[in-house]
Motif scaffolding. Structure first.
Motif, PDB file in Angstrom:
ATOM      1  N   SER A   1       0.842  -1.198   0.000  1.00  0.00           N
ATOM      2  CA  SER A   1       0.000   0.000   0.000  1.00  0.00           C
ATOM      3  C   SER A   1       0.875   1.245   0.000  1.00  0.00           C
ATOM      4  O   SER A   1       2.048   1.197   0.383  1.00  0.00           O
ATOM      5  N   PRO A   2       0.291   2.379  -0.394  1.00  0.00           N
ATOM      6  CA  PRO A   2       1.062   3.630  -0.338  1.00  0.00           C
ATOM      7  C   PRO A   2       1.554   3.956   1.067  1.00  0.00           C
ATOM      8  O   PRO A   2       2.666   4.458   1.238  1.00  0.00           O
ATOM      9  N   VAL A   3       0.754   3.655   2.075  1.00  0.00           N
ATOM     10  CA  VAL A   3       1.155   3.913   3.464  1.00  0.00           C
ATOM     11  C   VAL A   3       2.389   3.084   3.815  1.00  0.00           C
ATOM     12  O   VAL A   3       3.358   3.594   4.394  1.00  0.00           O
ATOM     13  N   GLU A   4       2.357   1.804   3.464  1.00  0.00           N
ATOM     14  CA  GLU A   4       3.489   0.920   3.748  1.00  0.00           C
ATOM     15  C   GLU A   4       4.736   1.364   2.981  1.00  0.00           C
ATOM     16  O   GLU A   4       5.847   1.358   3.505  1.00  0.00           O
ATOM     17  N   TYR A   5       4.557   1.780   1.740  1.00  0.00           N
ATOM     18  CA  TYR A   5       5.679   2.252   0.936  1.00  0.00           C
ATOM     19  C   TYR A   5       6.320   3.488   1.565  1.00  0.00           C
ATOM     20  O   TYR A   5       7.542   3.590   1.643  1.00  0.00           O
ATOM     21  N   GLU A   6       5.498   4.420   2.031  1.00  0.00           N
ATOM     22  CA  GLU A   6       6.028   5.622   2.671  1.00  0.00           C
ATOM     23  C   GLU A   6       6.816   5.270   3.932  1.00  0.00           C
ATOM     24  O   GLU A   6       7.860   5.861   4.203  1.00  0.00           O
ATOM     25  N   LYS A   7       6.327   4.306   4.713  1.00  0.00           N
ATOM     26  CA  LYS A   7       7.063   3.855   5.905  1.00  0.00           C
ATOM     27  C   LYS A   7       8.424   3.306   5.501  1.00  0.00           C
ATOM     28  O   LYS A   7       9.441   3.616   6.129  1.00  0.00           O
ATOM     29  N   LEU A   8       8.448   2.481   4.465  1.00  0.00           N
ATOM     30  CA  LEU A   8       9.712   1.901   3.998  1.00  0.00           C
ATOM     31  C   LEU A   8      10.688   2.984   3.552  1.00  0.00           C
ATOM     32  O   LEU A   8      11.891   2.901   3.824  1.00  0.00           O
ATOM     33  N   GLN A   9      10.172   4.007   2.886  1.00  0.00           N
ATOM     34  CA  GLN A   9      11.037   5.099   2.444  1.00  0.00           C
ATOM     35  C   GLN A   9      11.609   5.866   3.636  1.00  0.00           C
ATOM     36  O   GLN A   9      12.777   6.249   3.625  1.00  0.00           O
ATOM     37  N   ARG A  10      10.772   6.080   4.673  1.00  0.00           N
ATOM     38  CA  ARG A  10      11.280   6.771   5.878  1.00  0.00           C
ATOM     39  C   ARG A  10      12.374   5.947   6.550  1.00  0.00           C
ATOM     40  O   ARG A  10      13.402   6.484   6.965  1.00  0.00           O
ATOM     41  N   TYR A  11      12.156   4.629   6.679  1.00  0.00           N
ATOM     42  CA  TYR A  11      13.173   3.768   7.288  1.00  0.00           C
ATOM     43  C   TYR A  11      14.454   3.781   6.473  1.00  0.00           C
ATOM     44  O   TYR A  11      15.552   3.850   7.019  1.00  0.00           O
ATOM     45  N   LYS A  12      14.312   3.750   5.164  1.00  0.00           N
ATOM     46  CA  LYS A  12      15.489   3.777   4.285  1.00  0.00           C
ATOM     47  C   LYS A  12      16.269   5.075   4.494  1.00  0.00           C
ATOM     48  O   LYS A  12      17.497   5.060   4.590  1.00  0.00           O
ATOM     49  N   HIS A  13      15.566   6.181   4.599  1.00  0.00           N
ATOM     50  CA  HIS A  13      16.219   7.472   4.823  1.00  0.00           C
ATOM     51  C   HIS A  13      16.925   7.492   6.179  1.00  0.00           C
ATOM     52  O   HIS A  13      18.047   7.979   6.300  1.00  0.00           O
ATOM     53  N   LEU A  14      16.277   6.950   7.214  1.00  0.00           N
ATOM     54  CA  LEU A  14      16.888   6.908   8.542  1.00  0.00           C
ATOM     55  C   LEU A  14      18.146   6.048   8.553  1.00  0.00           C
ATOM     56  O   LEU A  14      19.126   6.370   9.217  1.00  0.00           O
ATOM     57  N   MET A  15      18.119   4.947   7.819  1.00  0.00           N
ATOM     58  CA  MET A  15      19.283   4.053   7.772  1.00  0.00           C
ATOM     59  C   MET A  15      20.483   4.749   7.138  1.00  0.00           C
ATOM     60  O   MET A  15      21.620   4.491   7.502  1.00  0.00           O
ATOM     61  N   GLN A  16      20.242   5.641   6.211  1.00  0.00           N
ATOM     62  CA  GLN A  16      21.344   6.362   5.572  1.00  0.00           C
ATOM     63  C   GLN A  16      21.999   7.337   6.538  1.00  0.00           C
ATOM     64  O   GLN A  16      23.151   7.695   6.377  1.00  0.00           O
ATOM     65  N   ARG A  17      21.258   7.761   7.559  1.00  0.00           N
ATOM     66  CA  ARG A  17      21.774   8.714   8.534  1.00  0.00           C
ATOM     67  C   ARG A  17      22.393   8.030   9.740  1.00  0.00           C
ATOM     68  O   ARG A  17      22.989   8.683  10.584  1.00  0.00           O
ATOM     69  N   SER A  18      22.234   6.734   9.872  1.00  0.00           N
ATOM     70  CA  SER A  18      22.763   6.034  11.039  1.00  0.00           C
ATOM     71  C   SER A  18      24.051   5.300  10.668  1.00  0.00           C
ATOM     72  O   SER A  18      24.384   5.159   9.500  1.00  0.00           O
ATOM     73  N   PHE A  19      24.755   4.830  11.683  1.00  0.00           N
ATOM     74  CA  PHE A  19      26.010   4.135  11.451  1.00  0.00           C
ATOM     75  C   PHE A  19      26.253   3.173  12.602  1.00  0.00           C
ATOM     76  O   PHE A  19      25.691   3.313  13.678  1.00  0.00           O
ATOM     77  N   ALA A  20      27.082   2.191  12.366  1.00  0.00           N
ATOM     78  CA  ALA A  20      27.442   1.226  13.405  1.00  0.00           C
ATOM     79  C   ALA A  20      28.572   1.821  14.242  1.00  0.00           C
ATOM     80  O   ALA A  20      29.489   2.453  13.711  1.00  0.00           O
ATOM     81  N   THR A  21      28.515   1.619  15.545  1.00  0.00           N
ATOM     82  CA  THR A  21      29.559   2.168  16.413  1.00  0.00           C
ATOM     83  C   THR A  21      30.926   1.586  16.083  1.00  0.00           C
ATOM     84  O   THR A  21      31.939   2.253  16.261  1.00  0.00           O
ATOM     85  N   LYS A  22      30.964   0.352  15.577  1.00  0.00           N
ATOM     86  CA  LYS A  22      32.262  -0.245  15.220  1.00  0.00           C
ATOM     87  C   LYS A  22      32.932   0.499  14.059  1.00  0.00           C
ATOM     88  O   LYS A  22      34.126   0.381  13.851  1.00  0.00           O
ATOM     89  N   ASP A  23      32.154   1.294  13.328  1.00  0.00           N
ATOM     90  CA  ASP A  23      32.700   2.034  12.190  1.00  0.00           C
ATOM     91  C   ASP A  23      33.171   3.439  12.555  1.00  0.00           C
ATOM     92  O   ASP A  23      33.630   4.183  11.691  1.00  0.00           O
TER      93      ASP A  23
END
Length: 89
Positions: free
Chosen positions: A39-61
């Motif tokens: 659904s469009p709602v689910e797609y928008e959630k996935l896009q938000r998560y994808k954007h958040l993942m690009q801003r996060s990093f692993a502490t080991k890095d």
């Protein structure tokens, strides 16, 4: 999640367009998922998560400089009351 063959999906697209409002639909070909209809709602959630993942990093890095900066950081005095809460535990 519902799973349906690509042929069935194409023949009954209107039906799956309604179903996807309640649950994702995996579209398969020769027994393998080749895509997902969401659904469009689910797609928008996935896009938000994808954007958040690009801003996060692993502490080991983290670089040694960044680790030192974090370790040497201090909270502003306006947050001293939070330290007091931790000390009471």
């Amino acid at each position: 999640m519902r799973e349906v063959s690509a042929t069935e999906f194409a023949r009954n697209f209107g039906q799956y367009r309604e179903i996807v409002q309640r649950e994702p639909v995996a579209v398969t070909s020769h027994g393998r998922a080749t895509g997902y209809f969401v659904s469009p709602v689910e797609y928008e959630k996935l896009q938000r998560y994808k954007h958040l993942m690009q801003r996060s990093f692993a502490t080991k890095d983290l670089s040694a400089e960044r680790i030192a900066a974090i370790a040497g950081g201090h909270m502003a005095a306006e947050h001293d009351h939070l330290d007091a809460l931790l000390e009471n535990e």
